[in-house]
Design a protein around this motif. Structure first.
Motif, PDB file in Angstrom:
ATOM      1  N   ASP A  82      -9.857 -15.519 -25.648  1.00 17.96           N
ATOM      2  CA  ASP A  82     -11.002 -14.885 -24.984  1.00 17.96           C
ATOM      3  C   ASP A  82     -11.749 -15.874 -24.100  1.00 17.96           C
ATOM      4  O   ASP A  82     -12.236 -15.520 -23.023  1.00 17.96           O
ATOM      5  CB  ASP A  82     -11.956 -14.298 -26.024  1.00 17.96           C
ATOM      6  CG  ASP A  82     -11.339 -13.137 -26.786  1.00 17.96           C
ATOM      7  OD1 ASP A  82     -10.430 -12.482 -26.241  1.00 17.96           O
ATOM      8  OD2 ASP A  82     -11.776 -12.895 -27.932  1.00 17.96           O
ATOM      9  N   ARG A  83     -11.839 -17.099 -24.545  1.00 14.89           N
ATOM     10  CA  ARG A  83     -12.501 -18.130 -23.737  1.00 14.89           C
ATOM     11  C   ARG A  83     -11.726 -18.372 -22.446  1.00 14.89           C
ATOM     12  O   ARG A  83     -12.307 -18.491 -21.372  1.00 14.89           O
ATOM     13  CB  ARG A  83     -12.633 -19.422 -24.539  1.00 14.89           C
ATOM     14  CG  ARG A  83     -13.588 -19.290 -25.725  1.00 14.89           C
ATOM     15  CD  ARG A  83     -13.785 -20.580 -26.451  1.00 14.89           C
ATOM     16  NE  ARG A  83     -14.400 -21.535 -25.545  1.00 14.89           N
ATOM     17  CZ  ARG A  83     -14.090 -22.825 -25.512  1.00 14.89           C
ATOM     18  NH1 ARG A  83     -13.181 -23.320 -26.325  1.00 14.89           N
ATOM     19  NH2 ARG A  83     -14.693 -23.619 -24.663  1.00 14.89           N
ATOM     20  N   LYS A  84     -10.396 -18.468 -22.572  1.00 17.25           N
ATOM     21  CA  LYS A  84      -9.574 -18.675 -21.367  1.00 17.25           C
ATOM     22  C   LYS A  84      -9.667 -17.480 -20.431  1.00 17.25           C
ATOM     23  O   LYS A  84      -9.701 -17.642 -19.204  1.00 17.25           O
ATOM     24  CB  LYS A  84      -8.120 -18.942 -21.766  1.00 17.25           C
ATOM     25  CG  LYS A  84      -7.906 -20.321 -22.339  1.00 17.25           C
ATOM     26  CD  LYS A  84      -6.447 -20.585 -22.625  1.00 17.25           C
ATOM     27  CE  LYS A  84      -6.281 -22.019 -23.127  1.00 17.25           C
ATOM     28  NZ  LYS A  84      -4.884 -22.377 -23.352  1.00 17.25           N
ATOM     29  N   ARG A  85      -9.704 -16.279 -20.992  1.00 16.89           N
ATOM     30  CA  ARG A  85      -9.838 -15.084 -20.163  1.00 16.89           C
ATOM     31  C   ARG A  85     -11.173 -15.106 -19.413  1.00 16.89           C
ATOM     32  O   ARG A  85     -11.233 -14.756 -18.234  1.00 16.89           O
ATOM     33  CB  ARG A  85      -9.728 -13.823 -21.018  1.00 16.89           C
ATOM     34  CG  ARG A  85      -9.761 -12.543 -20.185  1.00 16.89           C
ATOM     35  CD  ARG A  85      -9.625 -11.271 -21.010  1.00 16.89           C
ATOM     36  NE  ARG A  85      -8.446 -11.299 -21.847  1.00 16.89           N
ATOM     37  CZ  ARG A  85      -8.470 -11.206 -23.180  1.00 16.89           C
ATOM     38  NH1 ARG A  85      -9.615 -11.070 -23.818  1.00 16.89           N
ATOM     39  NH2 ARG A  85      -7.354 -11.227 -23.869  1.00 16.89           N
ATOM     40  N   ALA A  86     -12.241 -15.528 -20.088  1.00 14.45           N
ATOM     41  CA  ALA A  86     -13.554 -15.584 -19.443  1.00 14.45           C
ATOM     42  C   ALA A  86     -13.548 -16.552 -18.267  1.00 14.45           C
ATOM     43  O   ALA A  86     -14.150 -16.283 -17.226  1.00 14.45           O
ATOM     44  CB  ALA A  86     -14.618 -15.994 -20.462  1.00 14.45           C
ATOM     45  N   VAL A  87     -12.830 -17.666 -18.421  1.00 11.86           N
ATOM     46  CA  VAL A  87     -12.784 -18.654 -17.336  1.00 11.86           C
ATOM     47  C   VAL A  87     -11.858 -18.199 -16.221  1.00 11.86           C
ATOM     48  O   VAL A  87     -12.243 -18.173 -15.047  1.00 11.86           O
ATOM     49  CB  VAL A  87     -12.345 -20.037 -17.873  1.00 11.86           C
ATOM     50  CG1 VAL A  87     -12.077 -20.991 -16.725  1.00 11.86           C
ATOM     51  CG2 VAL A  87     -13.396 -20.597 -18.791  1.00 11.86           C
ATOM     52  N   GLN A 104     -16.884 -25.780 -11.955  1.00 12.73           N
ATOM     53  CA  GLN A 104     -15.617 -25.086 -12.267  1.00 12.73           C
ATOM     54  C   GLN A 104     -14.659 -26.012 -13.005  1.00 12.73           C
ATOM     55  O   GLN A 104     -14.032 -25.603 -13.988  1.00 12.73           O
ATOM     56  CB  GLN A 104     -14.982 -24.555 -10.979  1.00 12.73           C
ATOM     57  CG  GLN A 104     -13.595 -23.973 -11.147  1.00 12.73           C
ATOM     58  CD  GLN A 104     -13.575 -22.666 -11.918  1.00 12.73           C
ATOM     59  OE1 GLN A 104     -14.607 -22.090 -12.227  1.00 12.73           O
ATOM     60  NE2 GLN A 104     -12.388 -22.202 -12.245  1.00 12.73           N
ATOM     61  N   LEU A 105     -14.525 -27.241 -12.554  1.00 14.71           N
ATOM     62  CA  LEU A 105     -13.613 -28.186 -13.217  1.00 14.71           C
ATOM     63  C   LEU A 105     -14.080 -28.494 -14.636  1.00 14.71           C
ATOM     64  O   LEU A 105     -13.256 -28.591 -15.552  1.00 14.71           O
ATOM     65  CB  LEU A 105     -13.486 -29.462 -12.391  1.00 14.71           C
ATOM     66  CG  LEU A 105     -12.769 -29.318 -11.056  1.00 14.71           C
ATOM     67  CD1 LEU A 105     -12.818 -30.626 -10.280  1.00 14.71           C
ATOM     68  CD2 LEU A 105     -11.338 -28.851 -11.248  1.00 14.71           C
ATOM     69  N   ALA A 106     -15.379 -28.634 -14.843  1.00 14.07           N
ATOM     70  CA  ALA A 106     -15.899 -28.868 -16.192  1.00 14.07           C
ATOM     71  C   ALA A 106     -15.635 -27.660 -17.087  1.00 14.07           C
ATOM     72  O   ALA A 106     -15.297 -27.813 -18.274  1.00 14.07           O
ATOM     73  CB  ALA A 106     -17.395 -29.169 -16.133  1.00 14.07           C
ATOM     74  N   LEU A 107     -15.746 -26.484 -16.525  1.00 11.74           N
ATOM     75  CA  LEU A 107     -15.484 -25.257 -17.282  1.00 11.74           C
ATOM     76  C   LEU A 107     -14.019 -25.154 -17.684  1.00 11.74           C
ATOM     77  O   LEU A 107     -13.694 -24.896 -18.840  1.00 11.74           O
ATOM     78  CB  LEU A 107     -15.902 -24.056 -16.435  1.00 11.74           C
ATOM     79  CG  LEU A 107     -15.933 -22.696 -17.090  1.00 11.74           C
ATOM     80  CD1 LEU A 107     -16.875 -22.704 -18.275  1.00 11.74           C
ATOM     81  CD2 LEU A 107     -16.374 -21.658 -16.076  1.00 11.74           C
ATOM     82  N   VAL A 108     -13.127 -25.415 -16.742  1.00 14.08           N
ATOM     83  CA  VAL A 108     -11.692 -25.371 -17.030  1.00 14.08           C
ATOM     84  C   VAL A 108     -11.326 -26.460 -18.040  1.00 14.08           C
ATOM     85  O   VAL A 108     -10.540 -26.223 -18.968  1.00 14.08           O
ATOM     86  CB  VAL A 108     -10.870 -25.508 -15.723  1.00 14.08           C
ATOM     87  CG1 VAL A 108      -9.394 -25.723 -16.015  1.00 14.08           C
ATOM     88  CG2 VAL A 108     -11.070 -24.282 -14.848  1.00 14.08           C
ATOM     89  N   HIS A 109     -11.907 -27.636 -17.885  1.00 14.01           N
ATOM     90  CA  HIS A 109     -11.622 -28.732 -18.807  1.00 14.01           C
ATOM     91  C   HIS A 109     -12.060 -28.386 -20.232  1.00 14.01           C
ATOM     92  O   HIS A 109     -11.339 -28.650 -21.198  1.00 14.01           O
ATOM     93  CB  HIS A 109     -12.316 -30.015 -18.337  1.00 14.01           C
ATOM     94  CG  HIS A 109     -12.027 -31.199 -19.190  1.00 14.01           C
ATOM     95  ND1 HIS A 109     -12.849 -31.567 -20.222  1.00 14.01           N
ATOM     96  CD2 HIS A 109     -11.004 -32.096 -19.181  1.00 14.01           C
ATOM     97  CE1 HIS A 109     -12.356 -32.639 -20.817  1.00 14.01           C
ATOM     98  NE2 HIS A 109     -11.230 -32.979 -20.193  1.00 14.01           N
ATOM     99  N   SER A 110     -13.233 -27.784 -20.364  1.00  9.79           N
ATOM    100  CA  SER A 110     -13.724 -27.454 -21.704  1.00  9.79           C
ATOM    101  C   SER A 110     -12.843 -26.410 -22.381  1.00  9.79           C
ATOM    102  O   SER A 110     -12.643 -26.458 -23.595  1.00  9.79           O
ATOM    103  CB  SER A 110     -15.165 -26.954 -21.646  1.00  9.79           C
ATOM    104  OG  SER A 110     -15.234 -25.667 -21.089  1.00  9.79           O
ATOM    105  N   VAL A 111     -12.294 -25.491 -21.617  1.00 11.59           N
ATOM    106  CA  VAL A 111     -11.427 -24.467 -22.207  1.00 11.59           C
ATOM    107  C   VAL A 111     -10.037 -25.028 -22.489  1.00 11.59           C
ATOM    108  O   VAL A 111      -9.443 -24.745 -23.526  1.00 11.59           O
ATOM    109  CB  VAL A 111     -11.350 -23.229 -21.285  1.00 11.59           C
ATOM    110  CG1 VAL A 111     -10.281 -22.265 -21.739  1.00 11.59           C
ATOM    111  CG2 VAL A 111     -12.690 -22.532 -21.249  1.00 11.59           C
ATOM    112  N   SER A 112      -9.526 -25.851 -21.595  1.00 15.95           N
ATOM    113  CA  SER A 112      -8.180 -26.393 -21.808  1.00 15.95           C
ATOM    114  C   SER A 112      -8.144 -27.367 -22.982  1.00 15.95           C
ATOM    115  O   SER A 112      -7.117 -27.504 -23.642  1.00 15.95           O
ATOM    116  CB  SER A 112      -7.658 -27.062 -20.539  1.00 15.95           C
ATOM    117  OG  SER A 112      -8.435 -28.204 -20.244  1.00 15.95           O
ATOM    118  N   ARG A 113      -9.263 -28.021 -23.279  1.00 20.66           N
ATOM    119  CA  ARG A 113      -9.344 -28.945 -24.415  1.00 20.66           C
ATOM    120  C   ARG A 113      -9.951 -28.278 -25.649  1.00 20.66           C
ATOM    121  O   ARG A 113     -10.143 -28.928 -26.658  1.00 20.66           O
ATOM    122  CB  ARG A 113     -10.193 -30.173 -24.053  1.00 20.66           C
ATOM    123  CG  ARG A 113      -9.697 -30.946 -22.873  1.00 20.66           C
ATOM    124  CD  ARG A 113      -8.476 -31.784 -23.235  1.00 20.66           C
ATOM    125  NE  ARG A 113      -8.150 -32.688 -22.172  1.00 20.66           N
ATOM    126  CZ  ARG A 113      -7.167 -32.504 -21.315  1.00 20.66           C
ATOM    127  NH1 ARG A 113      -6.417 -31.438 -21.385  1.00 20.66           N
ATOM    128  NH2 ARG A 113      -6.918 -33.391 -20.379  1.00 20.66           N
TER     129      ARG A 113
END
Length: 159
Positions: A70-75, A117-126
């Motif tokens: 769900d977190r990845k979907r939100a991003v 955006q990069l911080a958001l993607v990084h937080s979800v990928s990690r």
């Protein structure tokens, strides 16, 4: 147009042409060019606002959701398309208003939104949902909003 109408003030001509039963002719005025430009501006502003809401909602959703899916979907399905919509609408607004892309508030807002955006993607990928990860995604977005509202210029930097 009826020659007798030419002597009337602009507002009276519009009134008489718009209300033919009250003595005006059957002829209608074409919409004023500024009206269509203003409508295009307002539509672009609305589209940009929707993009900002999507991005913000995706950012918040990525930290509120408990499941990683769900977190990845939100991003990736909400925030990222929202950012693209915001950028495209913002570019079209600058062309509409004839504002150069080299203005300080634009030059600062583009990399700040990318950092968010990069911080958001990084937080979800990690799979990080820490306060620091949230601040690193939200703070640049907040700075972008400040740039868009106050629109600082290069002339104000030196003073």
């Amino acid at each position: 147009m009826d020659p007798s109408l030419r002597a009337l003030p602009h507002a009276a001509r519009i009134s008489m042409l718009a209300h033919p039963r009250e003595g005006g002719s059957q002829e209608r005025l074409a919409p004023h060019p500024r009206t269509s430009i203003m409508a295009a501006y307002q539509i672009l502003l609305l589209i940009k606002f929707v993009g900002v809401i999507l991005y913000s909602g995706g950012l918040i959703g990525s930290f509120v959701a408990t499941a990683l899916v769900d977190r990845k979907r939100a991003v990736h399905a909400v925030a990222s398309p929202g950012l693209v919509v915001t950028w495209i609408a913002g570019y079209l607004l600058t062309t509409q208003l004839q504002v150069p892309l080299t203005e300080l508030w634009i030059v600062a807002a583009i990399p700040l939104s990318l950092v968010s955006q990069l911080a958001l993607v990084h937080s979800v990928s990690r799979d990080r949902r820490t306060t620091g990860a949230f601040v690193s995604a939200f703070a640049p977005l907040f700075m972008v909003l400040l740039m868009m509202v106050f629109r600082p210029t290069w002339s104000g930097v030196g003073s």
